[in-house]
Design an enzyme around this catalytic site. Structure first.
Site, mmCIF file in Angstrom:
data_model
loop_
_atom_site.group_PDB
_atom_site.id
_atom_site.type_symbol
_atom_site.label_atom_id
_atom_site.label_comp_id
_atom_site.label_asym_id
_atom_site.label_seq_id
_atom_site.Cartn_x
_atom_site.Cartn_y
_atom_site.Cartn_z
ATOM 1 N N ASP A 45 0.847 -1.198 0.000
ATOM 2 C CA ASP A 45 0.000 0.000 0.000
ATOM 3 C C ASP A 45 0.883 1.249 0.000
ATOM 4 O O ASP A 45 1.645 1.481 0.935
ATOM 5 C CB ASP A 45 -0.896 -0.016 1.245
ATOM 6 C CG ASP A 45 -1.964 1.071 1.227
ATOM 7 O OD1 ASP A 45 -1.883 1.978 0.379
ATOM 8 O OD2 ASP A 45 -2.875 1.012 2.067
ATOM 9 N N CYS A 85 -6.779 4.270 -2.037
ATOM 10 C CA CYS A 85 -6.871 2.848 -1.695
ATOM 11 C C CYS A 85 -8.103 2.116 -2.234
ATOM 12 O O CYS A 85 -7.987 1.218 -3.060
ATOM 13 C CB CYS A 85 -6.803 2.686 -0.184
ATOM 14 S SG CYS A 85 -5.250 3.273 0.540
ATOM 15 N N HIS A 135 -10.446 -3.154 2.807
ATOM 16 C CA HIS A 135 -10.874 -1.790 2.457
ATOM 17 C C HIS A 135 -11.891 -1.744 1.318
ATOM 18 O O HIS A 135 -11.867 -0.845 0.478
ATOM 19 C CB HIS A 135 -9.649 -0.923 2.108
ATOM 20 C CG HIS A 135 -9.862 0.524 2.468
ATOM 21 N ND1 HIS A 135 -8.875 1.469 2.378
ATOM 22 C CD2 HIS A 135 -10.959 1.193 2.918
ATOM 23 C CE1 HIS A 135 -9.323 2.643 2.766
ATOM 24 N NE2 HIS A 135 -10.605 2.493 3.103
#
Length: 492
Positions: A45, A85, A135
């Protein structure tokens, strides 16, 4: 005469034996080729393309990824469709653009009924596993923003993944918990990326005799930057790090300090990549495993004087991408300079796996080009920000934009018209905006045509942010929607 017949019979036996051996070899090849490949997809990430050794960074220590690049397809222009994200994740698992699947804003719910990577591979007989950051569950309208980040993901919302050690979102990497298949809360020991890697290795060993899809999603090197294990932080002396020329003078010391900590996370993850590659070799499945390493988006790390993502500059939109698959791609590096976009990842993996690509997928399958050792033949990747939010909200300069990143150029429009134009070969740090220079008007018009075609193909009308929020029945979080009427002109 008898000797002649003996010789003839002996030759016939030898030829028959050779023919049988060759037939066995060919059958072996056919059998080997028809064994479904495993897929191990490693996702970091906020690891930008500019912060990895094999792409030219001499400061960061990434020996395992550098070694992997010598056996992989190496993408020099892997471009995230939306540098934040949840939208990236939605586009990866569905092969769709953010305005199709609807997650163009963090913490909004990805559609339960979507056709996704795990559902496709599971239907083809694969075991499916997911470890780490998810997420994509999000919260419903009216719920407290970020409220879903500490809650388990219901089974029907796991998009086809069965093995499940997942947290919706956390950036506390040293005191990290997850939920298992039964939604029982468990804790990762120590630095969570290391424990998650242990779990991935265990999964590989347990499933090595069956085709499997495994996604391992680490939280680092996403900020907080200072939380990498101490032994990795000790590897870097901030004062000796090189700073990109587009970091303003007043920010260079800050940039070095941030990068030292960021690089420590990168090196810790590189160590984990090495462990995974060794485990796949020891399990005897390396040649028949599609091994992918990439990231959701980059991090400005004080380039242009800012941190983090969402911006249209290369530090934010370009990510590392390696694909190794010895059985079909060989073990020599294949340098690829044509751009590849986030929605292209899923169809390309399906193509490499000889699986049918569902009609819902909008990305392009580039598997044939990879197998043939060719360039992709792709002119441009789409970049977008339909709704500025959170880290780059309207109040601190965020704006709606659409753009294209080609092998050579970056072209971006906001709601007022052309905004950015860079020649990335002549100006690799994007310090000279050419958009208003008359001598580049023909180039600008050409790139504008490419962008217009991309928007038409994806049914993107390029509307103001409020229109999309209303269409999808979303509420802004925090104070994202506060802006002056002339905010675009103020940001010129």
């Amino acid at each position: 005469m008898m000797n002649f017949y003996k010789t003839l019979i002996l030759c016939s036996i030898l030829l028959l034996g050779f023919s049988c051996k060759e037939q066995a070899k060919e059958e072996g090849k056919i059998e080997k080729a028809t064994v479904p490949p495993n897929v191990v997809f490693i996702l970091a990430d906020q690891w930008r393309a500019q912060s990895i050794g094999y792409l030219g960074n001499e400061d960061v220590i990434t020996p395992n990824l550098d070694s992997l690049s010598k056996q992989s397809a190496v993408f020099h222009n892997a471009v995230t469709v939306m540098a934040v994200c949840a939208p990236w994740r939605g586009s990866f698992i569905s092969g769709q653009y953010p305005l199709t699947h609807g997650v163009f804003y963090n913490d909004k719910p990805f559609p339960t009924e979507a056709t996704t990577i795990a559902k496709i591979y599971k239907k083809a007989g694969y075991q499916t596993g997911y470890i780490g950051k998810w997420h994509l569950n999000g919260h419903e309208r009216g719920e407290e923003h970020f409220s879903a980040r500490n809650k388990p993901v219901p089974k029907e919302r796991r998009q086809g993944f069965d093995y499940w050690k997942v947290r919706e979102v956390t950036h506390n990497y040293n005191d990290s918990f997850y939920f298992d298949e039964e939604n029982q809360k468990q804790f990762w020991e120590g630095y969570d990326a290391f424990s998650q890697t242990d779990s991935a290795i265990s999964y590989i060993n347990k499933n090595k005799d069956n085709p499997f899809l495994l996604v391992l999603s680490w939280g680092p090197p996403h900020d907080p930057y200072h939380t990498a294990p101490e032994e990795y932080k000790q590897m870097y002396d901030a004062s000796k790090l090189h700073v990109r020329p587009n970091v303003p003078e007043d920010f260079k010391d800050s940039a070095r300090n941030v990068m030292a900590n960021y690089y420590a996370h990168c090196t810790a993850l590189d160590y984990s990549v090495g462990r995974l590659l060794a485990a796949i070799e020891e399990a005897g499945v390396a040649d028949n495993t599609i091994f992918v390493f990439t990231s959701e988006h980059g991090d400005m790390l004080m380039s242009k004087g800012v941190l983090k993502k969402q911006r249209p500059w290369d530090e934010s939109i370009k990510v590392p991408l390696l694909i190794r698959y010895p059985d079909k791609l060989g073990k020599t590096p294949h340098q690829i300079y044509d751009p590849i976009n986030t929605p292209d990842l899923l169809p390309t993996l399906l193509g490499l796996s000889d699986l049918e690509i569902p009609h819902s997928i909008e990305g392009t399958d580039f598997s044939k080009a990879l197998i043939d050792g060719d360039e992709l033949g792709n002119e441009a990747a789409l970049i977008m920000l339909p709704v500025p939010f959170h880290e780059w909200q309207f109040m601190n300069g965020g704006r709606e934009f659409r753009g294209v990143r080609t092998k050579k150029y970056t072209y971006v429009k906001d709601l007022l018209g052309p905004w950015l134009l860079y020649d990335n070969e002549q100006d690799p740090y994007q310090m000279h905006n050419l958009v208003d220079m008359p001598q580049f008007s023909q180039l600008k018009n050409h790139l504008d045509g490419i962008l217009a075609a991309k928007l038409k193909a994806t049914n993107d009308e390029f509307l103001p942010a409020d229109d999309y929020m209303e269409k999808w029945n979303y509420l802004y979080d925090r104070k994202d929607s506060l802006r002056k009427e002339n905010y675009l002109e103020l940001n010129r």
